[in-house]
Design a protein around this motif. Structure first.
Motif, mmCIF file in Angstrom:
data_model
loop_
_atom_site.group_PDB
_atom_site.id
_atom_site.type_symbol
_atom_site.label_atom_id
_atom_site.label_comp_id
_atom_site.label_asym_id
_atom_site.label_seq_id
_atom_site.Cartn_x
_atom_site.Cartn_y
_atom_site.Cartn_z
ATOM 1 N N LEU B 239 0.831 -1.205 0.000
ATOM 2 C CA LEU B 239 0.000 0.000 0.000
ATOM 3 C C LEU B 239 0.865 1.254 0.000
ATOM 4 N N LEU B 240 1.936 1.212 0.775
ATOM 5 C CA LEU B 240 2.734 2.427 0.955
ATOM 6 C C LEU B 240 3.574 2.774 -0.264
ATOM 7 N N LYS B 241 4.034 1.773 -0.985
ATOM 8 C CA LYS B 241 4.943 2.038 -2.105
ATOM 9 C C LYS B 241 4.305 3.009 -3.112
ATOM 10 N N PRO B 242 3.137 2.681 -3.656
ATOM 11 C CA PRO B 242 2.531 3.623 -4.613
ATOM 12 C C PRO B 242 2.138 4.956 -3.975
ATOM 13 N N VAL B 243 1.773 4.918 -2.717
ATOM 14 C CA VAL B 243 1.426 6.171 -2.018
ATOM 15 C C VAL B 243 2.643 7.093 -1.977
ATOM 16 N N LEU B 244 3.775 6.535 -1.579
ATOM 17 C CA LEU B 244 4.974 7.367 -1.399
ATOM 18 C C LEU B 244 5.566 7.804 -2.733
ATOM 19 N N GLU B 245 5.484 6.929 -3.744
ATOM 20 C CA GLU B 245 6.051 7.276 -5.055
ATOM 21 C C GLU B 245 5.224 8.329 -5.775
ATOM 22 N N ASP B 246 3.953 8.405 -5.420
ATOM 23 C CA ASP B 246 3.068 9.227 -6.235
ATOM 24 C C ASP B 246 3.301 10.720 -6.064
ATOM 25 N N LEU B 247 3.487 11.163 -4.821
ATOM 26 C CA LEU B 247 3.584 12.625 -4.627
ATOM 27 C C LEU B 247 4.775 13.205 -5.363
ATOM 28 N N PRO B 248 6.015 12.784 -5.238
ATOM 29 C CA PRO B 248 6.512 11.766 -4.330
ATOM 30 C C PRO B 248 6.889 12.378 -2.981
ATOM 31 N N PHE B 249 6.841 11.533 -1.937
ATOM 32 C CA PHE B 249 7.351 11.932 -0.632
ATOM 33 C C PHE B 249 8.861 11.686 -0.625
ATOM 34 N N ALA B 250 9.569 12.471 0.167
ATOM 35 C CA ALA B 250 11.034 12.382 0.153
ATOM 36 C C ALA B 250 11.592 12.492 1.564
ATOM 37 N N SER B 251 12.813 12.026 1.694
ATOM 38 C CA SER B 251 13.512 12.114 2.972
ATOM 39 C C SER B 251 13.490 13.563 3.453
ATOM 40 N N GLY B 252 13.224 13.726 4.740
ATOM 41 C CA GLY B 252 13.149 15.065 5.303
ATOM 42 C C GLY B 252 11.724 15.590 5.418
ATOM 43 N N ASP B 253 10.786 14.947 4.685
ATOM 44 C CA ASP B 253 9.381 15.368 4.793
ATOM 45 C C ASP B 253 8.849 15.083 6.195
ATOM 46 N N LYS B 254 8.024 16.001 6.651
ATOM 47 C CA LYS B 254 7.234 15.740 7.858
ATOM 48 C C LYS B 254 5.826 15.401 7.396
ATOM 49 N N VAL B 255 5.242 14.353 7.968
ATOM 50 C CA VAL B 255 3.934 13.908 7.475
ATOM 51 C C VAL B 255 2.970 13.574 8.606
ATOM 52 N N LEU B 256 1.701 13.609 8.236
ATOM 53 C CA LEU B 256 0.641 13.029 9.060
ATOM 54 C C LEU B 256 0.360 11.645 8.480
ATOM 55 N N LEU B 257 0.376 10.637 9.340
ATOM 56 C CA LEU B 257 0.088 9.263 8.915
ATOM 57 C C LEU B 257 -1.289 8.873 9.439
ATOM 58 N N LEU B 258 -2.182 8.577 8.512
ATOM 59 C CA LEU B 258 -3.542 8.153 8.866
ATOM 60 C C LEU B 258 -3.715 6.681 8.518
ATOM 61 N N VAL B 259 -3.985 5.868 9.531
ATOM 62 C CA VAL B 259 -4.363 4.481 9.289
ATOM 63 C C VAL B 259 -5.859 4.390 9.588
ATOM 64 N N ASN B 260 -6.618 4.201 8.538
ATOM 65 C CA ASN B 260 -8.077 4.290 8.589
ATOM 66 C C ASN B 260 -8.715 2.911 8.457
ATOM 67 N N GLY B 261 -9.503 2.550 9.431
ATOM 68 C CA GLY B 261 -10.214 1.281 9.360
ATOM 69 C C GLY B 261 -11.430 1.391 8.458
ATOM 70 N N MET B 262 -11.726 0.319 7.742
ATOM 71 C CA MET B 262 -12.847 0.326 6.780
ATOM 72 C C MET B 262 -14.183 0.042 7.461
ATOM 73 N N GLY B 263 -14.171 -0.216 8.765
ATOM 74 C CA GLY B 263 -15.422 -0.392 9.489
ATOM 75 C C GLY B 263 -15.453 -1.657 10.326
ATOM 76 N N GLY B 264 -14.968 -2.776 9.760
ATOM 77 C CA GLY B 264 -15.065 -4.056 10.446
ATOM 78 C C GLY B 264 -13.749 -4.574 10.992
#
Lengths: 333, 333
Positions: B239-264
Motif C-alpha cells: 500500500l505504501l509504495k505507490p502512495v509514497l512514489e506518487d507525490l513523491p514523498f522524500a527524505s526530510g518530509d514531515k507527514v501526518l500518517l492516517l491508518v483508517n479502518g474500513m469499518g469491520g
C-alpha cells in the motif's frame, strides 16, 4: 481467518508498538514487562489509576490512558489476563505516593492476578484499592466468571474515576466514586457474529446465518438465549428491558446512554440502535442527558452492540464532563 | 445479511435521527430535506463548509460537523449521492454571507449533484467554491469515477479547511488550503472482506477465503489486484509504495500518517498496520509528526484498512492542531 496481522503470537506486542508510535504525545510504553503509562506519570500528589486485562477489547484499556482517565493500562494476551508482574510494575511506576486504584473487570483471572499484584505492591509500600466492575446483567456466573461480568460500563467507571483523581480526590474518595459508577451502571449486549482469536484461528463460537446471541459476553461467552435475527428495535427492547429493571431505573432519572459497538458493527447501525434506545427511555420518563456512541469495549471483529445505562447525578455529570485527553476519548484539552 | 437495522429503506433516516439524539449539543438536523448542520450555524462572518455523499462511510461526513470542521453534511442513501435539493438547502442554511466551500469526493454522482446545487445557490446569491477530493492512488477512472477517487484523505481536508475557516480565512483562502491538502495527501486501501449494502442484501463483491483486494474503493469498487492473504507487513509495503512514489514523498518530509479502518477491522489490527507503516516511513527519512488511527472513512462492515500520508508544513500542522469539536474528532474544546 482473515486478519491484518503478522505472526499471531506477536499481535499484542506489535499493536502496542504501533500504539506507542501513534500516541507518543500522550503515553509511554514499557515493553518488558508490558504496560502503557501516561507520559507524565507519576503525577505528583495525584491518586493513580491502573486497569488492564486481556487484549482484543481495544480501545479498552490502552486507549484510555492519559490526562483525566487512566495512569496505566496493562494488556494481557488476547482475551487472557495479564500476569501479576506487569500489573505490579505498572502500579509501582505510576504511584506518586498518593496510592493506586485498580479497576478490574470481573473475570476470575483478572481478579486473581490484580489481587496478587496489589498484595505485592502493598508489600513494597504502595497503597492499593481495588474496584471490581460487574455491570453485565445478562448472566450470573459464567465461563471465566463468578458473579456478573464486567463489560462496557468499564469505560464509564474509568472516565469518571479518572476525573475524580485528576481534581485531587484522595484514594478512598476515588475508589468510592468508581464503586458508585459501577453500582449505577447496567449493560447488556448482543452478538450477530462471533470473533476469531488470532492464535486460535477459529471462531470462539458459531451462530447460524439467521441467529443472534442475546446477552453475549465480550469474549463470546454464552448469553441468555439465541434467537432468530430480528429488527433492531426488537433487539433493543430485549436488551434494555433487563437493563432497566435491574437497577431499577425510574421515571425522572437522568442517565448517560452508551451504545457500544463490539468491533465489527458499522456506525450507521450503532445510531439506529441509539435512536430506539433513546426513544424507549424517553417513553419511560428517563432523560438521556449524556451519551456515548462508538467502539469502546470491543471483542475483536465481532458484530454486535451493547447498551449501557448509567444513572447520573450532578457530581457524576460534572466528572463525566471534565477534560480528558486519551487516544480514544478526548475533550476539553 | 445480518444487520442491526429495521426496514432497510429507513436505515439512513433512523441513523440520522439517532445521531441527532446523541449529539444534539453539537448539531441540529433537518429531516426534509435531510442534512446535519452545526448547531450554531450560520456563524456570523465565517466561511461555511459543506460536504456530503452517500451514507455508509460514517463517521464521514456527519461525524465531522461542528466547531472547527464542517458546517453541514448532506447524507445520501447508502453509497449513493444526495440529490441537489438537500445540498442546496444545507448550503443556504449555513451561509453567513461569507460564502460556502463544497468539499466533494470525486465520484460522478457527487460531483454532478454538488455542481447543480452550487449553481442554484449562486443563483440565490450564495458564493460557492468547490474542491474535489481525489487522494486515492490505486486507480484512475473506475466504477463511479472519472479520475481518481476521493477516499480517507477527505477527513484531513475537512479538518484542516475547517480550521482555516474558523480562524477567519476568506472563501478563496479556505478553498486554497483545501486544495493544498488534497494536493499533498495520497491514500491506498485494502479489503479483506466485502460489505453488504442494506437494501441490496448481498455482498457488493466476493473474495475467496484466502484472497484480499489491494487498492479497493470505499464502495467496494475494484482495486489494482487480488492477491493471496499475506502478513500485515507485506500488505503495508504494497500500500505504501505507490502512495509514497506518487507525490513523491522524500527524505526530510514531515507527514501526518492516517491508518483508517474500513469499518469491520479491530483496532488491534489498525495498530499493527500503523507500527509497520511508521517503520517504513522512518526508514526513508520521512518523519511522522502527526497521526490518526481509527475508523474515519468506512465502508459499512468491510474489513480492511487504508493508509494515507499527508505532507505537512508549519501552516498545515497548526491548522491540524487547532481545536475541533465534532462527534467523531474532538480536541482542544
Amino acid at each position: 481467518m482473515k486478519k491484518l496481522i503478522n505472526d499471531p503470537k506477536n499481535v499484542v506486542d506489535e499493536a502496542v508498538a504501533g500504539f506507542e508510535a501513534a500516541h507518543g504525545d500522550i503515553v509511554t510504553v514499557s515493553h518488558d514487562p508490558i504496560y502503557i503509562a501516561r507520559k507524565d506519570a507519576p503525577v505528583a500528589g495525584k491518586v493513580a489509576i491502573v486497569s488492564g486485562g486481556g487484549s482484543g477489547h481495544e480501545p479498552l484499556h490502552g486507549g484510555f490512558v492519559g490526562y483525566g482517565m487512566l495512569d496505566a493500562a496493562v494488556p494481557g494476551p488476547v482475551f487472557t489476563s495479564p500476569t501479576p508482574d506487569p500489573i505490579l510494575a505498572a502500579t509501582k511506576a505510576v504511584d506518586s505516593g498518593a496510592g493506586v486504584l485498580h479497576i478490574v473487570k470481573n473475570y476470575t483471572g483478572d481478579v486473581l492476578n490484580f489481587e496478587t499484584a496489589a498484595d505485592l505492591a502493598a508489600a513494597d509500600g504502595v497503597e492499593v484499592r481495588t474496584v471490581v466492575i460487574d455491570d453485565d446483567v445478562a448472566v450470573k456466573d459464567s465461563l471465566y466468571t463468578a458473579g456478573r461480568r464486567g463489560v462496557a460500563g468499564t469505560v464509564l467507571v474509568e472516565k469518571i474515576a479518572g476525573a475524580a483523581a485528576e481534581r485531587g480526590d484522595d484514594l478512598d474518595a476515588v475508589a468510592a466514586v468508581a464503586e458508585k459508577v459501577n453500582g449505577q451502571v447496567r449493560t447488556m449486549g448482543v452478538a450477530l457474529t462471533p470473533c476469531v482469536v488470532p492464535h486460535a484461528g477459529e471462531p470462539s463460537f458459531t451462530l447460524a446465518d439467521d441467529e443472534i446471541e442475546i446477552g453475549i459476553g465480550i469474549h463470546g461467552e454464552p448469553g441468555r438465549e439465541r434467537i432468530k435475527l430480528a429488527p433492531a428495535d426488537e433487539i433493543v427492547d430485549r436488551l434494555l428491558k433487563p437493563v432497566l429493571e435491574d437497577l431499577p431505573f425510574a421515571s425522572g432519572d437522568k442517565v448517560l446512554l452508551l451504545v457500544n459497538g463490539m468491533g465489527g458493527t458499522p456506525q450507521v447501525e450503532l445510531y439506529v440502535v441509539f435512536r430506539h434506545a433513546a426513544e424507549v427511555l424517553a417513553g419511560k420518563g428517563i432523560e438521556v442527558t449524556r451519551s456515548l456512541v462508538g467502539n469502546y469495549v470491543t471483542s475483536l471483529e465481532m458484530q454486535g452492540v451493547s447498551i449501557s445505562v448509567l444513572k447520573l447525578d450532578d457530581e457524576l455529570t460534572e466528572l463525566w464532563d471534565a477534560p480528558v485527553q486519551t487516544a480514544a476519548l478526548r475533550w476539553g484539552r
